[in-house]
Design a protein around this motif. Structure first.
Motif, mmCIF file in Angstrom:
data_model
loop_
_atom_site.group_PDB
_atom_site.id
_atom_site.type_symbol
_atom_site.label_atom_id
_atom_site.label_comp_id
_atom_site.label_asym_id
_atom_site.label_seq_id
_atom_site.Cartn_x
_atom_site.Cartn_y
_atom_site.Cartn_z
ATOM 1 N N HIS A 148 15.669 -1.492 7.499
ATOM 2 C CA HIS A 148 16.658 -0.651 6.818
ATOM 3 C C HIS A 148 16.880 -1.116 5.380
ATOM 4 O O HIS A 148 16.896 -0.309 4.439
ATOM 5 N N GLU A 149 17.021 -2.438 5.221
ATOM 6 C CA GLU A 149 17.284 -3.023 3.889
ATOM 7 C C GLU A 149 16.105 -2.779 2.936
ATOM 8 O O GLU A 149 16.285 -2.373 1.800
ATOM 9 N N GLN A 150 14.878 -3.038 3.474
ATOM 10 C CA GLN A 150 13.663 -2.842 2.653
ATOM 11 C C GLN A 150 13.543 -1.379 2.226
ATOM 12 O O GLN A 150 13.222 -1.074 1.072
ATOM 13 N N ALA A 151 13.818 -0.494 3.187
ATOM 14 C CA ALA A 151 13.694 0.953 2.906
ATOM 15 C C ALA A 151 14.662 1.366 1.810
ATOM 16 O O ALA A 151 14.318 2.163 0.928
ATOM 17 N N LYS A 152 15.875 0.785 1.871
ATOM 18 C CA LYS A 152 16.905 1.137 0.876
ATOM 19 C C LYS A 152 16.461 0.720 -0.524
ATOM 20 O O LYS A 152 16.526 1.501 -1.481
ATOM 21 N N THR A 153 15.967 -0.547 -0.633
ATOM 22 C CA THR A 153 15.515 -1.052 -1.941
ATOM 23 C C THR A 153 14.331 -0.230 -2.436
ATOM 24 O O THR A 153 14.256 0.147 -3.611
ATOM 25 N N PHE A 154 13.390 0.056 -1.520
ATOM 26 C CA PHE A 154 12.188 0.802 -1.869
ATOM 27 C C PHE A 154 12.552 2.194 -2.395
ATOM 28 O O PHE A 154 12.048 2.648 -3.430
ATOM 29 N N TYR A 155 13.482 2.854 -1.688
ATOM 30 C CA TYR A 155 13.890 4.211 -2.089
ATOM 31 C C TYR A 155 14.560 4.188 -3.461
ATOM 32 O O TYR A 155 14.327 5.075 -4.294
ATOM 33 N N LYS A 156 15.362 3.135 -3.702
ATOM 34 C CA LYS A 156 16.072 3.018 -4.979
ATOM 35 C C LYS A 156 15.072 2.912 -6.139
ATOM 36 O O LYS A 156 15.211 3.576 -7.164
ATOM 37 N N LYS A 177 12.254 16.751 -8.887
ATOM 38 C CA LYS A 177 12.838 15.451 -8.530
ATOM 39 C C LYS A 177 13.368 15.490 -7.084
ATOM 40 O O LYS A 177 13.139 14.574 -6.315
ATOM 41 N N ARG A 178 14.063 16.592 -6.750
ATOM 42 C CA ARG A 178 14.612 16.724 -5.385
ATOM 43 C C ARG A 178 13.477 16.705 -4.357
ATOM 44 O O ARG A 178 13.544 16.018 -3.348
ATOM 45 N N HIS A 179 12.402 17.453 -4.684
ATOM 46 C CA HIS A 179 11.259 17.546 -3.786
ATOM 47 C C HIS A 179 10.599 16.169 -3.614
ATOM 48 O O HIS A 179 10.271 15.747 -2.504
ATOM 49 N N VAL A 180 10.423 15.443 -4.757
ATOM 50 C CA VAL A 180 9.787 14.121 -4.731
ATOM 51 C C VAL A 180 10.617 13.156 -3.890
ATOM 52 O O VAL A 180 10.091 12.423 -3.038
ATOM 53 N N ARG A 181 11.940 13.174 -4.096
ATOM 54 C CA ARG A 181 12.811 12.270 -3.336
ATOM 55 C C ARG A 181 12.701 12.542 -1.841
ATOM 56 O O ARG A 181 12.673 11.625 -1.029
ATOM 57 N N HIS A 182 12.632 13.842 -1.510
ATOM 58 C CA HIS A 182 12.535 14.236 -0.113
ATOM 59 C C HIS A 182 11.236 13.700 0.496
ATOM 60 O O HIS A 182 11.238 13.135 1.587
ATOM 61 N N SER A 183 10.108 13.855 -0.246
ATOM 62 C CA SER A 183 8.840 13.391 0.348
ATOM 63 C C SER A 183 8.794 11.864 0.405
ATOM 64 O O SER A 183 8.188 11.315 1.329
ATOM 65 N N VAL A 184 9.455 11.162 -0.553
ATOM 66 C CA VAL A 184 9.498 9.692 -0.470
ATOM 67 C C VAL A 184 10.266 9.283 0.792
ATOM 68 O O VAL A 184 9.855 8.380 1.522
ATOM 69 N N ARG A 185 11.369 9.986 1.060
ATOM 70 C CA ARG A 185 12.166 9.664 2.264
ATOM 71 C C ARG A 185 11.311 9.860 3.512
ATOM 72 O O ARG A 185 11.353 9.052 4.446
ATOM 73 N N GLU A 186 10.487 10.913 3.515
ATOM 74 C CA GLU A 186 9.624 11.168 4.685
ATOM 75 C C GLU A 186 8.577 10.074 4.834
ATOM 76 O O GLU A 186 8.291 9.610 5.935
ATOM 77 N N MET A 187 7.986 9.639 3.684
ATOM 78 C CA MET A 187 6.963 8.575 3.722
ATOM 79 C C MET A 187 7.582 7.281 4.240
ATOM 80 O O MET A 187 6.963 6.555 5.019
ATOM 81 N N ILE A 188 8.810 6.990 3.802
ATOM 82 C CA ILE A 188 9.495 5.770 4.250
ATOM 83 C C ILE A 188 9.771 5.863 5.755
ATOM 84 O O ILE A 188 9.567 4.899 6.491
ATOM 85 N N PRO A 207 0.829 -1.221 0.000
ATOM 86 C CA PRO A 207 0.000 0.000 0.000
ATOM 87 C C PRO A 207 0.862 1.268 0.000
ATOM 88 O O PRO A 207 0.526 2.253 -0.659
ATOM 89 N N LEU A 208 2.001 1.205 0.722
ATOM 90 C CA LEU A 208 2.892 2.373 0.739
ATOM 91 C C LEU A 208 3.383 2.678 -0.683
ATOM 92 O O LEU A 208 3.431 3.834 -1.113
ATOM 93 N N GLY A 209 3.722 1.593 -1.425
ATOM 94 C CA GLY A 209 4.212 1.736 -2.801
ATOM 95 C C GLY A 209 3.175 2.400 -3.681
ATOM 96 O O GLY A 209 3.504 3.296 -4.472
ATOM 97 N N VAL A 210 1.898 1.997 -3.542
ATOM 98 C CA VAL A 210 0.823 2.580 -4.365
ATOM 99 C C VAL A 210 0.742 4.083 -4.111
ATOM 100 O O VAL A 210 0.647 4.899 -5.029
#
Ligand code: HEM
Ligand code: HEM
Length: 273
Positions: free
Chosen positions: A209-217, A191-202, A155-158
């Motif tokens: 930690h491992e899942q978060a890294k793969t998800f962020y990538k 892109k910078r803004h989107v990456r920042h909000s993805v990091r906040e959602m994660i 659901p987080l991914g969606v």
């Protein structure tokens, strides 16, 4: 590269800062003048670097037989390294004075190197595969679908996909040359803004930690691909115009260089030979 440029500049600082008319009275004049052992050597080494940098990249890119020889992007890095250092050494070869045919070569060289920086910026805006070849529209869509499938397994991914897609969809397309450049900068900041909000959602989720890294990538890969596709047509057009400057100026530079070298050899300058 910076170290090399600094070394040559510090080495001849006294000579370069002396007025051209006063230089013949310096003790190091015969060594430092453009035809002197030191500066003549810099010209030969610098010009050789440019020749190697251009010919290796062009051959690797255009001759099918060499296509399996390393990634094209690595050859481009090599091209950029040699074609930045080479012109720097050539500038020291001139001892900061330019006249005759050599001046044509010098100004073309400086224009080509400066335009290279813009070309590099445009080059990285075009989606490429791991080998450095441009992706087709079909391959881009395939990659986007693939990232969507992997991300939307949770659901987080969606939620993340929706947020990324909405941010890029909000940026309207533009056909004009000037606004394309403005758009490129806007896309960078989106892109910078989107990456920042993805990091906040994660951070708010319970991923390891491992899942978060793969998800962020994955999320970051989708953001980068969308950022590049929004302006792809315009960037391709600009890159086409850019080639139309970079290539002919290179040819003029080499023709003037050949004439310059021929004249100096004719005048009897042979460096250490
Ligand atoms: C892209 C490469 C090169 C550029 C842009 C360039 C440019 C120049 C410039 C602007 C000068 C000073 C002209 C003046 O005194 O007003 C000069 C002098 C000179 N260059 Fe080059 N050069 C290049 C490569 C070479 C190479 C490869 C050689 C030798 C094979 C060479 C040999 C010389 C010599 C001997 C002089 C002194 C000429 C004289 O005092 O009459 N240059 N060059
Ligand atoms: C005197 C210096 C330089 C010369 C003579 C030169 C020459 C060339 C030539 C002839 C090509 C076309 C290769 C081909 O399509 O076969 C090329 C491509 C390129 N150069 Fe340079 N270059 C110089 C400096 C630079 C610098 C300093 C940069 C970047 C900072 C740069 C970035 C690029 C890029 C991005 C491409 C396009 C690659 C592609 O479309 O495949 N160049 N250069």
């Amino acid at each position: 590269m910076i170290a090399a440029a600094l070394s040559v500049s510090l080495y001849g600082l006294g000579y370069y800062t002396t007025a051209v008319a006063q230089r013949p009275f310096l003790p190091e004049y015969h060594f430092m003048k453009p035809s002197g052992a030191y500066s003549h050597g810099l010209g030969i080494i610098g010009a050789s670097m440019i020749i190697v940098g251009v010919s290796t990249y062009s051959t690797r890119k255009r001759v099918r037989k060499f296509w399996s020889l390393g990634k094209l992007s690595h050859w481009l890095e090599f091209h950029i390294f040699l074609c930045l250092l080479g012109p720097t050494l050539v500038v020291y070869h001139t001892t900061f004075k330019a006249g005759g045919i050599a001046a044509i070569s010098l100004w073309c060289m400086l224009s080509v190197a400066a335009s290279g920086v813009i070309g590099r910026f445009l080059y990285v805006q075009i989606p490429r595969n791991i080998k450095g070849n441009e992706l087709t529209e079909q391959e881009i869509n395939g990659e986007l679908d693939d990232l969507n499938r992997q991300l939307s397994a949770s659901p987080l991914g969606v939620q993340v996909v929706k947020s990324i897609d909405e941010s890029f969809a909000a940026i309207s397309k533009s056909d004009k040359l000037v606004t394309t450049i403005g758009l490129l900068f806007r896309l960078q900041s989106t892109k910078r803004h989107v990456r920042h909000s993805v990091r906040e959602m994660i951070a708010r989720s319970h991923l390891s930690h491992e899942q978060a890294k793969t998800f962020y990538k994955l999320a970051s890969a989708r953001a980068v691909l969308l950022q590049k596709t929004v302006v792809l047509t315009q960037v391709e057009k600009l890159f086409f115009y850019w080639h139309a400057v970079h290539l002919p100026f290179t040819v003029i530079m080499f023709v003037a260089l050949a004439a310059h070298v021929a004249v100096t050899v004719f005048l009897g300058y042979r460096w250490i030979f």
